[in-house]
Design a protein around this motif. Structure first.
Motif, PDB file in Angstrom:
ATOM      1  N   PHE A   1      45.440  49.815  40.469  1.00 13.10           N
ATOM      2  CA  PHE A   1      46.248  49.134  41.477  1.00 13.10           C
ATOM      3  C   PHE A   1      46.071  49.752  42.857  1.00 13.10           C
ATOM      4  O   PHE A   1      46.240  49.069  43.870  1.00 13.10           O
ATOM      5  CB  PHE A   1      47.725  49.134  41.102  1.00 13.10           C
ATOM      6  N   ILE A   2      45.749  51.033  42.921  1.00 13.80           N
ATOM      7  CA  ILE A   2      45.464  51.660  44.216  1.00 13.80           C
ATOM      8  C   ILE A   2      44.249  50.987  44.844  1.00 13.80           C
ATOM      9  O   ILE A   2      44.257  50.627  46.022  1.00 13.80           O
ATOM     10  CB  ILE A   2      45.248  53.178  44.074  1.00 13.80           C
ATOM     11  N   ASN A   3      43.191  50.814  44.056  1.00 10.19           N
ATOM     12  CA  ASN A   3      42.001  50.134  44.583  1.00 10.19           C
ATOM     13  C   ASN A   3      42.283  48.679  44.920  1.00 10.19           C
ATOM     14  O   ASN A   3      41.776  48.157  45.908  1.00 10.19           O
ATOM     15  CB  ASN A   3      40.847  50.231  43.592  1.00 10.19           C
ATOM     16  N   ASN A   4      43.091  48.015  44.089  1.00  6.78           N
ATOM     17  CA  ASN A   4      43.463  46.633  44.392  1.00  6.78           C
ATOM     18  C   ASN A   4      44.178  46.555  45.736  1.00  6.78           C
ATOM     19  O   ASN A   4      43.889  45.677  46.546  1.00  6.78           O
ATOM     20  CB  ASN A   4      44.378  46.065  43.298  1.00  6.78           C
TER      21      ASN A   4
ATOM     22  N   VAL B   1      44.512  38.429  43.268  1.00  9.57           N
ATOM     23  CA  VAL B   1      43.153  38.111  42.794  1.00  9.57           C
ATOM     24  C   VAL B   1      42.487  39.366  42.241  1.00  9.57           C
ATOM     25  O   VAL B   1      41.884  39.339  41.155  1.00  9.57           O
ATOM     26  CB  VAL B   1      42.311  37.488  43.931  1.00  9.57           C
ATOM     27  N   TYR B   2      42.590  40.486  42.948  1.00  6.39           N
ATOM     28  CA  TYR B   2      41.941  41.725  42.505  1.00  6.39           C
ATOM     29  C   TYR B   2      42.591  42.289  41.243  1.00  6.39           C
ATOM     30  O   TYR B   2      41.909  42.866  40.397  1.00  6.39           O
ATOM     31  CB  TYR B   2      41.931  42.762  43.619  1.00  6.39           C
ATOM     32  N   VAL B   3      43.900  42.129  41.115  1.00  9.08           N
ATOM     33  CA  VAL B   3      44.579  42.579  39.891  1.00  9.08           C
ATOM     34  C   VAL B   3      44.068  41.802  38.693  1.00  9.08           C
ATOM     35  O   VAL B   3      43.699  42.378  37.664  1.00  9.08           O
ATOM     36  CB  VAL B   3      46.117  42.441  40.024  1.00  9.08           C
ATOM     37  N   VAL B   4      44.030  40.497  38.823  1.00 14.02           N
ATOM     38  CA  VAL B   4      43.584  39.662  37.700  1.00 14.02           C
ATOM     39  C   VAL B   4      42.113  39.928  37.384  1.00 14.02           C
ATOM     40  O   VAL B   4      41.748  40.131  36.223  1.00 14.02           O
ATOM     41  CB  VAL B   4      43.831  38.164  38.006  1.00 14.02           C
ATOM     42  N   PHE B   5      41.261  39.953  38.403  1.00 12.14           N
ATOM     43  CA  PHE B   5      39.838  40.192  38.174  1.00 12.14           C
ATOM     44  C   PHE B   5      39.598  41.589  37.599  1.00 12.14           C
ATOM     45  O   PHE B   5      38.783  41.757  36.686  1.00 12.14           O
ATOM     46  CB  PHE B   5      39.059  40.003  39.482  1.00 12.14           C
TER      47      PHE B   5
ATOM     48  N   SER C   1      50.924  38.080  33.653  1.00 14.24           N
ATOM     49  CA  SER C   1      50.416  38.014  32.270  1.00 14.24           C
ATOM     50  C   SER C   1      49.596  39.247  31.930  1.00 14.24           C
ATOM     51  O   SER C   1      49.685  39.766  30.812  1.00 14.24           O
ATOM     52  CB  SER C   1      49.563  36.764  32.082  1.00 14.24           C
ATOM     53  N   CYS C   2      48.804  39.724  32.874  1.00 13.99           N
ATOM     54  CA  CYS C   2      48.021  40.945  32.654  1.00 13.99           C
ATOM     55  C   CYS C   2      48.930  42.130  32.399  1.00 13.99           C
ATOM     56  O   CYS C   2      48.678  42.950  31.510  1.00 13.99           O
ATOM     57  CB  CYS C   2      47.126  41.236  33.857  1.00 13.99           C
TER      58      CYS C   2
ATOM     59  N   THR D   1      37.608  47.721  40.544  1.00 18.29           N
ATOM     60  CA  THR D   1      37.166  48.812  39.677  1.00 18.29           C
ATOM     61  C   THR D   1      37.690  50.135  40.227  1.00 18.29           C
ATOM     62  O   THR D   1      38.124  50.222  41.363  1.00 18.29           O
ATOM     63  CB  THR D   1      35.629  48.885  39.599  1.00 18.29           C
ATOM     64  N   LEU D   2      37.620  51.145  39.419  1.00 16.23           N
ATOM     65  CA  LEU D   2      38.131  52.464  39.798  1.00 16.23           C
ATOM     66  C   LEU D   2      37.012  53.298  40.417  1.00 16.23           C
ATOM     67  O   LEU D   2      36.658  54.361  39.928  1.00 16.23           O
ATOM     68  CB  LEU D   2      38.706  53.158  38.560  1.00 16.23           C
ATOM     69  N   LEU D   3      36.458  52.779  41.500  1.00 19.47           N
ATOM     70  CA  LEU D   3      35.400  53.471  42.229  1.00 19.47           C
ATOM     71  C   LEU D   3      35.851  53.683  43.672  1.00 19.47           C
ATOM     72  O   LEU D   3      36.609  52.894  44.216  1.00 19.47           O
ATOM     73  CB  LEU D   3      34.107  52.663  42.195  1.00 19.47           C
TER      74      LEU D   3
END
Length: 186
Positions: free
Chosen positions: A132-135, A49-53, A6-7, A177-179
């Motif tokens: 998505f890399i961080n996910n 979970v990380y993608v959705v969050f 959905s995202c 997050t992108l950190l």
């Protein structure tokens, strides 16, 4: 899986972004191919979970500030440097970039943007692709921890420990997050 899809659909409709479909599929498939057993299950669970969050964080911040960057400015700097490095190249000895470019994180992001450009995804935004890399890195951390405790804990304790780690606030936030802090966890 439905929430993650959905995202992606929401991004495609809202911003005409289709490269996140490719990135999502790539990172989910890589984890599914190279990991086995419960490590694969924990990778895919934590990745979704990380993608959705991450999408919920980004879109809630976008609603209030009209940009996706929620990391206090560092995430926008990494994003801008990655795009700049991917499109214009970079000088490793440039004193402006010495502290950031030598860390490797920006180079990973820039390499992925270059690959997406090469494949023909010349989008107006690569934010979600880079997210998505961080996910994936955060999900890999969960699988790595599972591998470490696999032979040391009983089955019920392994499950509880890894599920706790998936939803541990530090891991959840930095994987969404992108950190570059997600690289510190690994």
């Amino acid at each position: 899986l439905v929430a993650a899809a959905s995202c992606l659909i929401f991004n495609a409709i809202s911003f005409n972004l289709y490269s996140p479909f490719f990135s999502f599929t790539l990172f989910a498939t890589v984890g599914a191919i190279f990991l086995r057993g419960n490590a694969r299950v924990f990778y895919l669970l934590s990745f979704f979970v990380y993608v959705v969050f991450g999408h919920l964080l980004a879109w809630s911040f976008y609603r209030d500030h009209t940009n996706f960057f929620i990391g206090g400015g560092d995430d926008q700097l990494f994003y801008d440097l990655a795009l700049s490095f991917a499109r214009e190249g970079f000088d490793v000895l440039d004193p402006h970039y010495i502290g950031l470019s030598s860390k490797g994180y920006v180079h990973i992001l820039a390499s992925y943007v270059s690959a997406l450009d090469f494949l023909g995804f010349k989008g107006k935004s690569y934010f979600f692709d880079l997210l998505f890399i961080n996910n994936a890195l955060g999900a890999f951390t969960i699988s790595a921890v599972y591998g470490l405790v696999r032979n040391r804990l009983n089955a019920k304790l392994k499950l509880r420990f890894c599920l706790f780690l998936v939803f541990f606030p530090f891991v959840l936030y930095y994987s969404s997050t992108l950190l570059r802090d997600v690289c510190v966890m690994i």
